[in-house]
Design a protein around this motif. Structure first.
Motif, mmCIF file in Angstrom:
data_model
loop_
_atom_site.group_PDB
_atom_site.id
_atom_site.type_symbol
_atom_site.label_atom_id
_atom_site.label_comp_id
_atom_site.label_asym_id
_atom_site.label_seq_id
_atom_site.Cartn_x
_atom_site.Cartn_y
_atom_site.Cartn_z
ATOM 1 N N VAL A 1 13.115 56.045 29.262
ATOM 2 C CA VAL A 1 14.488 55.534 29.131
ATOM 3 C C VAL A 1 14.622 54.433 28.080
ATOM 4 C CG1 VAL A 1 14.896 56.045 31.565
ATOM 5 C CG2 VAL A 1 14.238 53.721 30.905
ATOM 6 N N GLU A 2 13.555 54.114 27.345
ATOM 7 C CA GLU A 2 13.585 52.911 26.512
ATOM 8 C C GLU A 2 14.612 52.964 25.381
ATOM 9 O OE1 GLU A 2 9.865 52.113 24.692
ATOM 10 O OE2 GLU A 2 9.723 54.055 23.687
ATOM 11 N N ASP A 3 15.052 54.142 24.966
ATOM 12 C CA ASP A 3 16.007 54.235 23.867
ATOM 13 C C ASP A 3 17.454 54.146 24.321
ATOM 14 O OD1 ASP A 3 13.984 54.509 22.036
ATOM 15 O OD2 ASP A 3 14.034 56.706 22.055
ATOM 16 N N VAL A 4 17.707 54.276 25.617
ATOM 17 C CA VAL A 4 19.097 54.422 26.071
ATOM 18 C C VAL A 4 19.909 53.158 25.835
ATOM 19 C CG1 VAL A 4 20.575 54.864 28.056
ATOM 20 C CG2 VAL A 4 18.470 56.173 27.767
ATOM 21 N N LEU A 5 19.456 52.031 26.335
ATOM 22 C CA LEU A 5 20.250 50.812 26.203
ATOM 23 C C LEU A 5 20.413 50.377 24.747
ATOM 24 C CD1 LEU A 5 19.046 49.030 29.412
ATOM 25 C CD2 LEU A 5 21.415 49.571 28.866
ATOM 26 N N PRO A 6 19.366 50.422 23.900
ATOM 27 C CA PRO A 6 19.606 50.113 22.490
ATOM 28 C C PRO A 6 20.639 51.026 21.840
ATOM 29 C CG PRO A 6 17.272 49.971 22.956
ATOM 30 C CD PRO A 6 17.922 50.544 24.186
ATOM 31 N N SER A 7 20.668 52.309 22.237
ATOM 32 C CA SER A 7 21.658 53.216 21.664
ATOM 33 C C SER A 7 23.069 52.862 22.108
ATOM 34 C CB SER A 7 21.344 54.662 22.066
ATOM 35 O OG SER A 7 21.710 54.924 23.410
ATOM 36 N N LEU A 8 23.168 52.116 23.199
ATOM 37 C CA LEU A 8 24.480 51.661 23.686
ATOM 38 C C LEU A 8 24.813 50.270 23.170
ATOM 39 C CD1 LEU A 8 24.136 52.878 27.388
ATOM 40 C CD2 LEU A 8 25.411 53.971 25.540
ATOM 41 N N GLY A 9 23.978 49.745 22.268
ATOM 42 C CA GLY A 9 24.253 48.443 21.668
ATOM 43 C C GLY A 9 23.733 47.276 22.460
ATOM 44 N N GLU A 10 22.907 47.520 23.481
ATOM 45 C CA GLU A 10 22.383 46.433 24.309
ATOM 46 C C GLU A 10 20.871 46.358 24.146
ATOM 47 O OE1 GLU A 10 24.191 44.288 25.594
ATOM 48 O OE2 GLU A 10 26.137 45.259 25.630
ATOM 49 N N GLU A 11 20.404 45.433 23.317
ATOM 50 C CA GLU A 11 18.979 45.303 23.058
ATOM 51 C C GLU A 11 18.347 44.144 23.826
ATOM 52 O OE1 GLU A 11 18.342 45.157 18.892
ATOM 53 O OE2 GLU A 11 19.091 47.182 18.546
ATOM 54 N N GLY A 12 19.162 43.368 24.525
ATOM 55 C CA GLY A 12 18.638 42.196 25.215
ATOM 56 C C GLY A 12 18.343 42.412 26.681
ATOM 57 N N VAL A 13 18.503 43.646 27.179
ATOM 58 C CA VAL A 13 18.234 43.918 28.593
ATOM 59 C C VAL A 13 16.729 44.063 28.798
ATOM 60 C CG1 VAL A 13 18.603 45.527 30.500
ATOM 61 C CG2 VAL A 13 20.468 45.030 28.901
ATOM 62 N N LEU A 14 16.201 43.344 29.754
ATOM 63 C CA LEU A 14 14.776 43.450 30.066
ATOM 64 C C LEU A 14 14.547 44.627 31.019
ATOM 65 C CD1 LEU A 14 13.716 39.730 30.614
ATOM 66 C CD2 LEU A 14 13.197 41.192 28.660
ATOM 67 N N THR A 15 13.496 45.383 30.764
ATOM 68 C CA THR A 15 13.105 46.465 31.665
ATOM 69 C C THR A 15 11.662 46.219 32.090
ATOM 70 O OG1 THR A 15 12.363 47.873 29.841
ATOM 71 C CG2 THR A 15 14.646 48.120 30.560
ATOM 72 N N ALA A 16 11.350 46.534 33.323
ATOM 73 C CA ALA A 16 9.998 46.268 33.830
ATOM 74 C C ALA A 16 9.767 47.068 35.098
ATOM 75 C CB ALA A 16 9.819 44.775 34.123
ATOM 76 N N THR A 17 8.497 47.249 35.413
ATOM 77 C CA THR A 17 8.108 47.723 36.737
ATOM 78 C C THR A 17 7.720 46.502 37.570
ATOM 79 O OG1 THR A 17 5.773 47.952 36.160
ATOM 80 C CG2 THR A 17 7.202 49.844 35.716
ATOM 81 N N LEU A 18 7.579 46.689 38.853
ATOM 82 C CA LEU A 18 7.135 45.588 39.705
ATOM 83 C C LEU A 18 5.740 45.118 39.303
ATOM 84 C CD1 LEU A 18 8.386 46.815 43.196
ATOM 85 C CD2 LEU A 18 9.338 44.969 41.818
ATOM 86 N N GLY B 1 21.536 37.201 32.316
ATOM 87 C CA GLY B 1 21.309 38.535 31.805
ATOM 88 C C GLY B 1 21.022 39.551 32.886
ATOM 89 N N VAL B 2 20.576 40.728 32.447
ATOM 90 C CA VAL B 2 20.359 41.875 33.333
ATOM 91 C C VAL B 2 18.899 42.321 33.249
ATOM 92 C CG1 VAL B 2 20.959 44.294 33.770
ATOM 93 C CG2 VAL B 2 22.752 42.649 33.154
ATOM 94 N N LEU B 3 18.320 42.621 34.399
ATOM 95 C CA LEU B 3 16.970 43.180 34.496
ATOM 96 C C LEU B 3 17.075 44.588 35.077
ATOM 97 C CD1 LEU B 3 13.813 42.967 34.574
ATOM 98 C CD2 LEU B 3 14.081 42.046 36.898
ATOM 99 N N VAL B 4 16.400 45.555 34.432
ATOM 100 C CA VAL B 4 16.314 46.919 34.958
ATOM 101 C C VAL B 4 14.894 47.141 35.450
ATOM 102 C CG1 VAL B 4 16.456 49.373 34.413
ATOM 103 C CG2 VAL B 4 18.124 47.782 33.425
ATOM 104 N N VAL B 5 14.754 47.496 36.715
ATOM 105 C CA VAL B 5 13.440 47.695 37.338
ATOM 106 C C VAL B 5 13.227 49.185 37.567
ATOM 107 C CG1 VAL B 5 11.964 47.155 39.298
ATOM 108 C CG2 VAL B 5 13.591 45.449 38.454
ATOM 109 N N GLY B 6 12.178 49.726 36.927
ATOM 110 C CA GLY B 6 11.857 51.139 37.083
ATOM 111 C C GLY B 6 10.632 51.346 37.948
ATOM 112 N N PRO B 7 10.366 52.588 38.375
ATOM 113 C CA PRO B 7 9.276 52.843 39.329
ATOM 114 C C PRO B 7 7.885 52.855 38.711
ATOM 115 C CG PRO B 7 10.421 54.877 38.795
ATOM 116 C CD PRO B 7 11.199 53.776 38.136
#
Length: 720
Positions: free
Chosen positions: A257-274, A243-249
């Protein structure tokens, strides 16, 4: 099939665009889209119901069933979230019928394609076509939707022979979108993605792609849409393959940005800070000592952590006699060295300990069997229990390869200067002293990459305890199962005695219920991931890069950043910087157009950063707001906010100042209060910048002022 009413709800000022000859073909197509979505939801719902009624099974069968249910649920949710407004626009090719582009692909029951998924190769001209390179298109139409109705649309013609159903506009979809008020959340901008952004989004996943650009160039847009694109286009990046991990600051960025990927049909992408990647992260404080912060950011300290663990993997240098009832067995230093060498390369210290111990048992069992003779030798299990009860053996092993706690390992470096000097011999005495502290467990943000390195090198200190608990639970299950089987066989009065088949090992193993055994919750942020997206990457230290590379063995990255926004300076090229971090195969996509910040603001911001970085890549704004940057006194803050809120029923504002100033502000609806660091990556209709000179001098102060000024999409007020 016709919709009961047109989906076009254009304002009176756009009446010319509502003419039937311009909209009728779209209305007819949208009616078919709506019907196809209803049919698709019904079919998927029936399949979901059937999947839920199916037996759960065990093992891989149960996993496959759960994944199928999750996939069907996600598809239904995506279809229900949108109806005809799933259509982004249409393109009119030089030959053939118009092609409609959607958030997802859609076909009718007979296979007729109604929507092309925006990520499909066939949709690329919709985003990439320009007047210089029309890519076979005569025209392109982009829609603006609001609650399922089209409130505006924009046509572009790529030829002098304009199609009859195309109406040209003085405005453009892009400029209209940029002029809209913000809501505090980023929306996907599929209808306005530009050709340079689309090229970066669709680049393949090999190696590292750097998306380099100044404020407002759409770097974050590219990063998030690229994550969705890659999951569609590259099966190697699916969740089952990492899968894909998105790392934010920071946390405000993730909320933004939490609504963007679900609106594109991708709900399984993990997002996190360090911070979120470690248990100590949320409570970690900023490092107050600049020298300690500098040292902890280096690869040398990461290596020191690894060396610290190695000091606890030391074979004894004396012969050990293991007394048994059969014979005294001798283990030499070479035997221990051979056992240590048997540990599988790359596995954590605590897990490797079990392998080393097993090799020592193998050596001892061979010698015990030789001493007793094969016929008189004890069974292997009995011999292993005998060795495990030998205090001389277990004591020597615990000293040579002890269980370690990764957190305590790092703490020992900050508490024991002699140990730190051994683990980091390149440090000077002054540098070693700078890293010592009264409370070695008072974790700071700069400690987190080192704690992560310790966890990767050492592993879980509870691994052996859980293994023992699992063995006990398994033994209890097996004993209970044997009792049940004995009862069934005893009660079996059939002629063929079929119950005796339960004695078979395969049958007994199949009766074990793994769900009843002790489980360990997986650390989903530990990876490995197939692809990692990193935003604001110019701020990452060598130690932080090591954290991310540890989670992405494929070295497939999307790296988004701006060297001119690096608070501690960024004098290298991206290629040199990333090569030093350990990445190879580095490509760069440069974005140079500022879509967010008005020209009036950029004219004021550019000198701020160029005073420190004369060659800063300041992007060119494509629009003016008509509102100059205003300056005033700090006493006017409340009046400025009151006036703006009264004049704007929608939109969001932000007051940006020092941490001390922000902490004292009273909360207001639609007004955020942030430091420059936490404002990075965000955007607001109004920015009120408070006492920018208090941000400090040098590169750090200049970057904080530049970042703060360029957060606005409309107005900037500077109060001193």
């Amino acid at each position: 099939m016709q919709l009961s009413a047109s989906v076009f709800a254009l304002p009176d000022t756009k009446a010319v665009k509502a003419a039937p000859h311009l909209t009728a073909a779209d209305d007819e197509h949208f009616a078919r889209v709506a019907a196809a979505i209803r049919d698709q939801i019904a079919r998927l719902t029936a399949r979901l119901d059937a999947a839920r009624r199916a037996p759960a099974g065990q093992g891989q069968k149960a996993l496959d069933r759960d994944q199928n249910i999750r996939r069907l649920t996600a598809e239904i949710r995506a279809l229900e979230r949108y109806s005809v407004d799933a259509c982004l626009g249409r393109m009119t090719p030089a030959h053939g019928d118009p092609v409609y582009i959607g958030r997802f692909g859609l076909t009718e029951a007979d296979g007729t394609r109604l929507l092309i998924d925006w990520r499909a190769p066939a949709a690329e001209p919709f985003f990439a076509a320009t007047h210089a390179h029309p890519q076979g298109l005569l025209a392109r139409r982009r829609y603006r939707w609001s609650r399922g109705r089209i409130t505006d649309y924009w046509d572009e013609a790529f030829t002098d022979d304009i199609p009859a159903d195309v109406v040209l506009d003085d405005d453009s979809a892009l400029l209209a979108s940029l002029g809209r008020t913000r809501t505090g959340r980023m929306n996907d901008v599929l209808t306005t993605i530009q050709a340079d952004q689309d090229a970066a989004i669709r680049a393949d996943a090999r190696g590292a792609l750097v998306v380099d650009g100044g404020p407002g160039t759409g770097k974050t847009v590219v990063a998030l849409h690229r994550a969705a694109y890659l999951l569609y286009a590259d099966p190697q990046l699916s969740a089952g393959r990492g899968g894909v991990l998105v790392v934010g600051p920071h946390e405000p960025y993730l909320a933004y940005v939490e609504d963007v990927l679900p609106s594109l049909g991708e709900e399984g992408v993990l997002t996190a800070t360090l911070r979120e990647m470690l248990p100590e992260g949320p409570a970690a404080l900023p490092e107050t000592d600049a020298e300690a912060s500098r040292l902890k950011s280096t690869a040398e300290l990461v290596l020191a952590v690894e060396r610290a663990a190695s000091f606890y993997e030391s074979p004894p240098d004396e012969v050990l006699t293991v007394e048994t009832p059969i014979a005294d067995l001798v283990l030499t230093p070479d035997d221990f060295a051979d056992a240590f060498d048997s540990a599988e390369s790359g596995i954590p210290h605590n897990e490797a300990r079990a392998q080393v111990w097993q090799t020592l048992l193998d050596i001892l069992f061979v010698r015990l069997t030789r001493a007793a003779g094969e016929e008189d030798a004890p069974a292997r299990a009995a011999a292993d229990r005998l060795f495990a009860q030998n205090r001389a053996l277990t004591g020597a092993f615990d000293r040579a390869w002890p269980l370690l706690d990764p957190v305590e390992l790092v703490a020992s470096l900050w508490a024991n200067p002699g140990f730190l000097q051994r683990c980091a011999p390149r440090l000077t005495a002054a540098e070693v002293a700078a890293l010592q502290r009264d409370d070695p467990r008072a974790w700071t943000v700069d400690d987190l990459p080192l704690l992560d390195a310790a966890r990767a090198r050492v592993g879980d200190p509870g691994v052996e305890q859980r293994a023992r608990e699992r063995e006990r639970a398994l033994a209890a299950q097996q004993e209970e199962m044997e009792n049940v089987i004995d009862h069934l066989i005893e009660a079996d009065d059939s002629e063929l005695k079929l119950m005796t088949m339960l004695r078979g090992a395969d049958v007994r193993e199949s009766l074990i219920d793994d769900a009843e055994l002790p489980q360990t919750d997986a650390d989903v942020l530990a990876g490995p991931f197939a692809h990692v997206v990193v935003d604001e990457a110019q701020e990452l230290t060598d130690a932080q890069w090591a954290m991310l590379l540890r989670r992405c063995p494929s070295r497939s990255f999307t790296i988004v950043g701006d060297r001119a926004q690096a608070r501690h300076g960024f004098t290298e090229s991206w290629a040199d910087r990333l090569a030093r971090a350990g990445l190879r195969s580095i490509r760069t996509a440069t974005l140079s157009v500022n879509y967010r910040t008005p020209e009036e603001v950029m004219d004021a911001a550019a000198p701020v950063i160029r005073a420190e970085l004369p060659d800063a890549n300041v992007p060119t704004s494509i629009r003016r707001s008509g509102m100059p940057v205003r300056r005033g006194a700090l006493a006017e803050l409340d009046a400025e906010l009151d006036a703006w809120l009264a004049a704007h029923e929608e939109g969001v504002a932000c007051v940006i100042g020092t941490p001390e100033f922000v902490a004292e502000l009273s909360p207001r609806d639609r007004v955020s209060a942030l430091t420059p660091v936490l404002a990075k990556g965000l955007e607001f209709d109004l920015v009120v910048l408070v006492d920018p000179d208090s941000f400090g001098r040098g590169i750090e102060g200049a970057v904080d002022r530049y970042v703060s000024m360029t957060r606005t999409t409309s107005e900037l007020v500077i109060l001193t």
